[in-house]
Design a protein around this motif. Structure first.
Motif, mmCIF file in Angstrom:
data_model
loop_
_atom_site.group_PDB
_atom_site.id
_atom_site.type_symbol
_atom_site.label_atom_id
_atom_site.label_comp_id
_atom_site.label_asym_id
_atom_site.label_seq_id
_atom_site.Cartn_x
_atom_site.Cartn_y
_atom_site.Cartn_z
ATOM 1 N N PRO A 80 13.947 -2.840 5.145
ATOM 2 C CA PRO A 80 14.245 -2.751 3.721
ATOM 3 C C PRO A 80 15.129 -3.909 3.294
ATOM 4 N N ASP A 86 0.809 -1.222 0.000
ATOM 5 C CA ASP A 86 0.000 0.000 0.000
ATOM 6 C C ASP A 86 0.839 1.268 0.000
ATOM 7 N N THR A 87 2.138 1.167 0.259
ATOM 8 C CA THR A 87 2.981 2.370 0.286
ATOM 9 C C THR A 87 3.647 2.553 -1.075
ATOM 10 N N PRO A 88 3.326 3.644 -1.765
ATOM 11 C CA PRO A 88 3.852 3.813 -3.133
ATOM 12 C C PRO A 88 5.373 3.721 -3.206
ATOM 13 N N THR A 89 6.090 4.311 -2.235
ATOM 14 C CA THR A 89 7.561 4.257 -2.308
ATOM 15 C C THR A 89 8.048 2.813 -2.229
ATOM 16 N N GLN A 90 7.461 2.073 -1.289
ATOM 17 C CA GLN A 90 7.857 0.660 -1.158
ATOM 18 C C GLN A 90 7.562 -0.086 -2.457
ATOM 19 N N GLU A 109 7.334 1.111 -5.431
ATOM 20 C CA GLU A 109 8.247 1.557 -6.498
ATOM 21 C C GLU A 109 9.610 0.897 -6.353
ATOM 22 N N VAL A 110 10.066 0.781 -5.103
ATOM 23 C CA VAL A 110 11.353 0.112 -4.861
ATOM 24 C C VAL A 110 11.270 -1.348 -5.324
ATOM 25 N N ALA A 145 8.035 -4.945 7.678
ATOM 26 C CA ALA A 145 9.051 -4.221 8.444
ATOM 27 C C ALA A 145 9.195 -4.824 9.836
ATOM 28 N N ARG A 179 12.553 -5.360 -11.882
ATOM 29 C CA ARG A 179 12.517 -5.073 -13.316
ATOM 30 C C ARG A 179 13.520 -5.915 -14.108
ATOM 31 N N ALA A 233 11.170 -1.616 -9.094
ATOM 32 C CA ALA A 233 12.473 -1.307 -9.694
ATOM 33 C C ALA A 233 13.444 -2.471 -9.509
ATOM 34 N N LEU A 234 13.390 -3.093 -8.335
ATOM 35 C CA LEU A 234 14.304 -4.219 -8.080
ATOM 36 C C LEU A 234 13.926 -5.456 -8.908
ATOM 37 N N ALA A 280 17.715 -5.724 0.167
ATOM 38 C CA ALA A 280 18.578 -5.454 -0.987
ATOM 39 C C ALA A 280 18.086 -6.254 -2.189
ATOM 40 N N LYS A 281 18.537 -5.873 -3.343
ATOM 41 C CA LYS A 281 18.118 -6.537 -4.578
ATOM 42 C C LYS A 281 18.476 -8.025 -4.545
ATOM 43 N N ALA A 282 19.688 -8.311 -4.049
ATOM 44 C CA ALA A 282 20.149 -9.703 -4.044
ATOM 45 C C ALA A 282 19.223 -10.579 -3.193
#
Lengths: 121, 519
Positions: free
Chosen positions: B107, B13-17, B19-20, B85, B26, B23-24, B109-111
């Protein structure tokens, strides 16, 4: 350092932005993606701090908690640790929303945005 | 062939989360859909069936745990990865208890996201594969086939494997094992399914007509050819030509068929030009094709042209519990068609059916079930309703409480006192009138002795003295006497009486009717 309850976050010991999170994102992602995240974060802060202020004006504790929860989530995503800690304090309050806490969250949001701007500069 | 991209439903529900996460993800080549609420996620999980769900636990409408329960209740089988979280052990345990495959703390990491998601997708793919394989291994229906036995699973797999190909299939199997059904299944599972399936029984067509049946003829080609006629080869163009009982095909016709198989071209009888078609050949025989080749009855070159993919259909006796499985389906079908109310078979009846070797295979089983349904009524098919041959084949002790009927006793044989007399000492009251079936017109059976008893075999014969020679009487009288004796011995069970007399039950009914009409 951040204590588990997020009540004693030391403003002077913790940077507005955790470089290991924000820096990692900047490293992991292409710049356009990273910039999109920052823009989204900026939009979130703008919207959510406005919601916090409205909740304070209306004495809406539930609305205050909801906005604080979303702020904590957004802040956590980019490593805005001080903002996250302040927002988590706002999530815990069961009584009337605190204007002081709202003001502190707003200040931390500004600080986080400044730090992010430095990061992408 | 490349796999379609994995579908990921991101519930955040959190747009920033969000988006992260997007992006990861993608770079992973996955297809992403984002739901901001639990309600939206429920709808998206149906409209966009995901392979994995990245699920935030704190959602505006209801909790992530509640969403997980609802997703599972709605049959969503995606791998769920909880993203939160709150890194407490309790949350992790609860997430796993609710069916999450993994847990990521924000948060991340991508890995970390990549490894977690890749593992979850691999696990999900393996689960799906296992499910598919299990379903394939336990199929009890396949096109027209009924059967869950291992030999039939092998048949289903062969049909599936060969269907897409153009290769000729040579089906072997005893009579009644479903060779035409297999040919149809090959056709229906093939890319030719929308085109014709033409079946030709080479054994049922007179030799002189076979060529015309296969290739057609032109008007005037022979006496009686009053018009052009399209043959099976042309009719099957684009589809499948099934040549049943190909072992019966005369050798001279085999030569012409060989040419057709080799070139796809044929010449209708009496025509001057050849025609070319695109036909897939499926043929069948109940003989051993190689033995036929060795015996010189089947051309070797044709054999090798047609015997590309062999498909051997197992006899019913080698199909384990399939006989019972098929019988149940046939019973339900016959019930509907005959207006009966049978719910199933008694366990003893099923044992008898499974023990019987079924020399006529499924076709014989069909006849037996139909026979039972036509001649009896009730809720359960009991062993007594089955033809005696089935009961004789049942293993000793297999039919608890059900005596296996003895062989028909012949008056000429010196009999030994049986353990249980074949006939009751007193004329038995007719059992619940096994032949008075609703909806089946039939005369009331004669009472045990409504008229002079023509023939009443003694219940027990103790003396092994040769019987007197039978009195010669008109055949019709002898016939009536024997039929009534058989009915008396089987307690008016027409099916069993007919089986003892080795005649059709309908003959018994017909005779009874005619005697009643004659007074």
């Amino acid at each position: 350092m951040i204590d588990p309850d997020a009540t004693g976050c030391d403003h002077f010991a913790v940077h507005a932005l955790d470089p290991s999170i924000a820096g990692q994102l900047a490293e992991d992602l292409p710049r356009p993606d990273f910039l999109r995240i920052i823009r989204t974060f900026h939009d979130d802060l703008t919207r959510l701090t406005a919601e916090l202020a409205a909740a304070v004006r209306q004495g809406d504790a539930r609305g205050f908690q909801r906005a604080a929860h979303s702020l904590a989530g957004a802040a956590g995503a980019v490593g805005a640790l001080r903002l996250e800690a302040a927002a988590r304090r706002g999530m815990l309050g069961a009584e009337a929303p605190s204007p002081a806490l709202a003001a502190q969250i707003g200040a931390e949001a500004q600080a986080a945005l400044v730090a992010l701007a430095d990061l992408i500069a | 062939m490349s796999q379609p991209p994995a579908r990921i439903l991101l519930v955040e529900d959190t747009p920033t989360q969000a988006e992260v996460a997007k992006a990861l993800l993608r770079d992973l080549g996955v297809e992403i859909r984002h739901a901001e609420t639990a309600g939206r996620a429920l709808a998206d999980a149906q409209a966009f069936p995901p392979d994995a769900i990245l699920l935030d636990l704190e959602l505006p409408d209801f909790s992530g745990f509640e969403l997980m329960r609802k997703l599972r209740a709605e049959g969503v089988e995606a791998a769920i990865i909880v993203v939160t979280a709150n890194a407490s052990v309790n949350t992790a345990v609860e997430a796993m208890r609710q069916g999450a495959v993994d847990f990521i703390v924000k948060p991340y990491a991508k890995a970390r996201l990549t490894v977690t998601l890749t593992n979850a997708l691999e696990k999900r793919a393996l689960t799906q594969e296992l499910k598919t394989v299990r379903a394939q291994l336990s199929r009890d229906r396949f096109f027209g086939f009924i059967g869950a036995s291992a030999p039939m699973q092998a048949v289903y797999r062969t049909i599936e494997s060969v269907a897409a190909s153009r290769a000729s299939v040579f089906i072997t199997g005893e009579s009644g094992t479903g060779k035409e059904l297999a040919a149809e299944a090959i056709h229906k599972a093939s890319p030719r399914a929308a085109k014709p399936f033409v079946a030709l029984n080479c054994g049922a067509i007179p030799r002189d007509l076979l060529e015309s049946e296969v290739f057609g003829h032109v008007k005037g080609a022979f006496t009686g050819a009053t018009d052009n006629r399209v043959g099976a080869a042309k009719q099957a163009d684009g589809g499948t030509l099934f040549l049943d009982e190909i072992g019966e095909m005369p050798l001279e016709m085999q030569v012409k068929l060989l040419r057709f198989v080799q070139t796809g071209s044929f010449q209708p009888v009496g025509a001057s030009r050849t025609e070319k078609v695109d036909v897939r050949f499926v043929c069948a025989t109940n003989r051993d094709p190689l033995a036929e080749v060795e015996a010189g009855r089947f051309r070797e070159d044709l054999y090798y042209r047609l015997y590309v993919v062999p498909l051997a259909l197992p006899p019913l006796r080698e199909r384990g519990a399939d006989a019972v499985l098929i019988a149940r389906v046939l019973l339900a079908q016959a019930n509907r068609e005959e207006g009966r109310r049978f719910r199933g078979f008694a366990p003893e009846a099923e044992q008898a059916m499974q023990a019987y070797p079924w020399p006529g295979n499924v076709r014989q089983l069909q006849n037996v079930v139909r026979n039972v349904v036509v001649l009896h009524d009730g809720e359960v098919v009991t062993p007594a309703m089955l033809p005696p041959m089935l009961l004789r084949a049942a293993p000793r002790g297999g039919l608890a409480g059900q005596p296996v009927p003895a062989e028909p006793s012949l008056p000429a044989e010196p009999a030994v006192a049986p353990a249980e007399p074949l006939l009751p000492a007193e004329p038995a009251a007719a059992p619940a009138d096994p032949v008075a079936l609703p909806g089946v017109p039939m005369p009331a059976l004669p009472a045990p002795a409504p008229e002079p008893v023509f023939f009443a075999p003694p219940p027990v014969v103790y003396v092994a003295s040769p019987p007197p020679p039978p009195r010669i009487e008109p055949l019709a009288v002898m016939e009536k006497r024997l039929i009534l004796a058989a009915l008396a011995e089987t307690q008016n069970d027409v099916a069993r009486a007919a089986a003892l007399l080795e005649i059709n039950p309908s003959t018994v009914y017909r005779k009874l009717q005619s005697w009643k009409a004659a007074g």
